[in-house]
Design a protein around this motif. Structure first.
Motif, PDB file in Angstrom:
ATOM      1  N   HIS A  76      75.988  42.244  21.655  1.00 36.91           N
ATOM      2  CA  HIS A  76      76.701  41.478  20.971  1.00 36.91           C
ATOM      3  C   HIS A  76      76.733  40.482  21.907  1.00 36.91           C
ATOM      4  N   ARG A  77      77.184  40.581  23.960  1.00 37.22           N
ATOM      5  CA  ARG A  77      77.257  40.016  24.576  1.00 37.22           C
ATOM      6  C   ARG A  77      75.905  39.465  25.638  1.00 37.22           C
ATOM      7  N   GLN A  78      74.788  40.436  25.569  1.00 36.22           N
ATOM      8  CA  GLN A  78      73.513  40.002  25.554  1.00 36.22           C
ATOM      9  C   GLN A  78      73.491  38.445  25.128  1.00 36.22           C
ATOM     10  N   ILE A  79      73.793  38.797  23.332  1.00 37.77           N
ATOM     11  CA  ILE A  79      72.818  37.746  22.981  1.00 37.77           C
ATOM     12  C   ILE A  79      73.196  36.486  22.834  1.00 37.77           C
ATOM     13  N   ASN A  80      74.644  36.240  24.008  1.00 41.55           N
ATOM     14  CA  ASN A  80      74.666  35.039  24.484  1.00 41.55           C
ATOM     15  C   ASN A  80      74.313  34.650  25.910  1.00 41.55           C
ATOM     16  N   GLU A  81      74.645  35.813  26.694  1.00 43.80           N
ATOM     17  CA  GLU A  81      74.600  34.968  28.177  1.00 43.80           C
ATOM     18  C   GLU A  81      73.004  34.955  28.695  1.00 43.80           C
ATOM     19  N   GLN A  82      71.601  35.408  27.698  1.00 45.03           N
ATOM     20  CA  GLN A  82      70.517  35.696  28.332  1.00 45.03           C
ATOM     21  C   GLN A  82      70.095  34.082  27.254  1.00 45.03           C
ATOM     22  N   LEU A  83      70.748  33.614  26.786  1.00 47.57           N
ATOM     23  CA  LEU A  83      70.305  32.867  25.988  1.00 47.57           C
ATOM     24  C   LEU A  83      70.386  31.675  26.785  1.00 47.57           C
ATOM     25  N   GLY A  84      68.475  31.352  27.634  1.00 47.52           N
ATOM     26  CA  GLY A  84      68.598  30.164  28.484  1.00 47.52           C
ATOM     27  C   GLY A  84      68.090  30.870  29.785  1.00 47.52           C
ATOM     28  N   ALA A  85      68.010  32.510  29.960  1.00 44.89           N
ATOM     29  CA  ALA A  85      66.888  33.424  30.667  1.00 44.89           C
ATOM     30  C   ALA A  85      65.678  32.783  30.389  1.00 44.89           C
ATOM     31  N   PRO A  86      64.586  32.947  30.935  1.00 44.50           N
ATOM     32  CA  PRO A  86      63.147  33.076  30.596  1.00 44.50           C
ATOM     33  C   PRO A  86      62.819  34.535  30.242  1.00 44.50           C
ATOM     34  N   GLY A  87      62.424  33.751  28.727  1.00 49.59           N
ATOM     35  CA  GLY A  87      61.718  35.714  27.990  1.00 49.59           C
ATOM     36  C   GLY A  87      61.924  34.796  27.450  1.00 49.59           C
ATOM     37  N   ASP A  88      61.195  35.577  25.878  1.00 50.32           N
ATOM     38  CA  ASP A  88      60.752  35.758  24.546  1.00 50.32           C
ATOM     39  C   ASP A  88      62.288  35.279  24.001  1.00 50.32           C
ATOM     40  N   TYR A  89      63.108  35.662  24.220  1.00 52.78           N
ATOM     41  CA  TYR A  89      64.275  34.900  23.141  1.00 52.78           C
ATOM     42  C   TYR A  89      64.311  34.013  23.346  1.00 52.78           C
TER      43      TYR A  89
END
Length: 317
Positions: A281-294
């Motif tokens: 749940h937390r990664q859905i938020n914090e990793q948005l904007g980081a380089p990658g497929d998501y």
């Protein structure tokens, strides 16, 4: 009767075995509780302030109402911009906690999109126990209306807002997407699209009719009429702007509710997409904007909303 040596040895063995089992039992219980909290989206609130990259200017605590909680932060390209698309971000925290400046809320999003010519706005809102979710959604609408009214002064375009929220914030933006009159009644203009980041409260009625955590009782109470009024699924009655529901496949309720919402929305000819991610749940938020497929998949959706948004995502002004 005096206990025998055998009885004493047996008793000591029982005590020893019990003492050995206690930590494992306690650890197992802690693990189950941790898993249950994670499944419900109750990750600990990250109070670490975000690191702002060079080239980004921040306007802190811009007011949109008289309450101290009615404030927003505006992240702008330091070199200036014109007619910039706006990502309007709403934090989560169980409708009772959280903050607009948390690292997980803004850091990667600001670093990714502001240098590409976007403006990012992160808004606080009044929370429980004093303010319940429907009024919180109205706070978000007030903030967006104020931001749209001031957009030109920030080099932004009032007609190119994208509404985004995480967790409880995802419920609030989902409610506005389903019943946009809540936003229009507070002076907001139509926006381009909505991104819901891992809401497990798109169907409030179903949540409240079954076993649920105390945070839902605190938010939605015991009145079925309020459940319906606060539920994006029940309030969705007409075609709205495009909607992306990002959901954690590690949570029990998130993706099923997202698919249920999408099925109803698509039946109303409202373009809706569900993006399941193997992230917490937390990664859905914090990793948005980081380089990658998501991030790339979210940007693929954003690019469909408007040609200017698509150009800026590709680094072209």
């Amino acid at each position: 009767m005096k206990p025998t040596k055998a009885t004493l040895r047996t008793g000591l063995l029982v005590v020893l075995l019990a003492s050995l089992c206690l930590p494992a039992t306690a650890g197992s219980l802690r693990e189950r509780l941790s898993q249950r909290r994670a499944a419900a989206g109750l990750d600990a609130v990250d109070t670490t302030p975000a690191t702002i990259p060079p080239g980004v200017r921040v306007l802190r605590d811009v007011p949109y109402g008289g309450d101290p909680a009615q404030r927003m932060d505006v992240y702008l390209p330091a070199q200036g911009t014109t007619r910039a698309p706006v990502i309007f971000m709403v934090h989560g925290g169980g409708w009772a906690r959280g903050d607009k400046a948390m690292r997980s809320v803004v850091e990667n999003k600001v670093a990714r999109w502001v240098p590409r010519g976007f403006v990012l706005i992160s808004a606080n809102y009044r929370m429980l126990p004093g303010t319940r979710p429907i009024e919180q959604a109205r706070d978000v609408a007030r903030a967006m209306a104020m931001a749209q009214g001031r957009a030109a002064g920030w080099g932004a375009d009032r007609d190119r807002f994208i509404l985004m929220g995480h967790s409880a914030g995802a419920h609030l933006v989902g409610l506005l997407a389903a019943e946009p009159a809540l936003a229009y009644d507070r002076g907001a203009l139509p926006w381009l699209g909505t991104v819901s980041l891992d809401s497990a409260a798109l169907n409030v009625v179903a949540i409240m009719q079954g076993p649920h955590l105390p945070l839902y009782a605190a938010a939605f109470g015991d009145d079925p009429a309020y459940w319906r009024a606060a539920s994006p699924l029940q309030q969705l009655k007409a075609r709205g702007v495009p909607f992306l529901a990002v959901c954690s496949t590690r949570r029990q309720a998130s993706c099923p509710q997202a698919r249920q919402f999408a099925t109803k929305a698509n039946g109303l000819h409202m373009r809706t997409q569900v993006l399941g991610e193997d992230l917490t749940h937390r990664q859905i938020n914090e990793q948005l904007g980081a380089p990658g497929d998501y991030t790339a998949q979210v940007e693929t959706f954003l690019a469909t909303l408007d040609p200017v948004v698509a150009r800026r995502l590709n680094g072209r002004r």
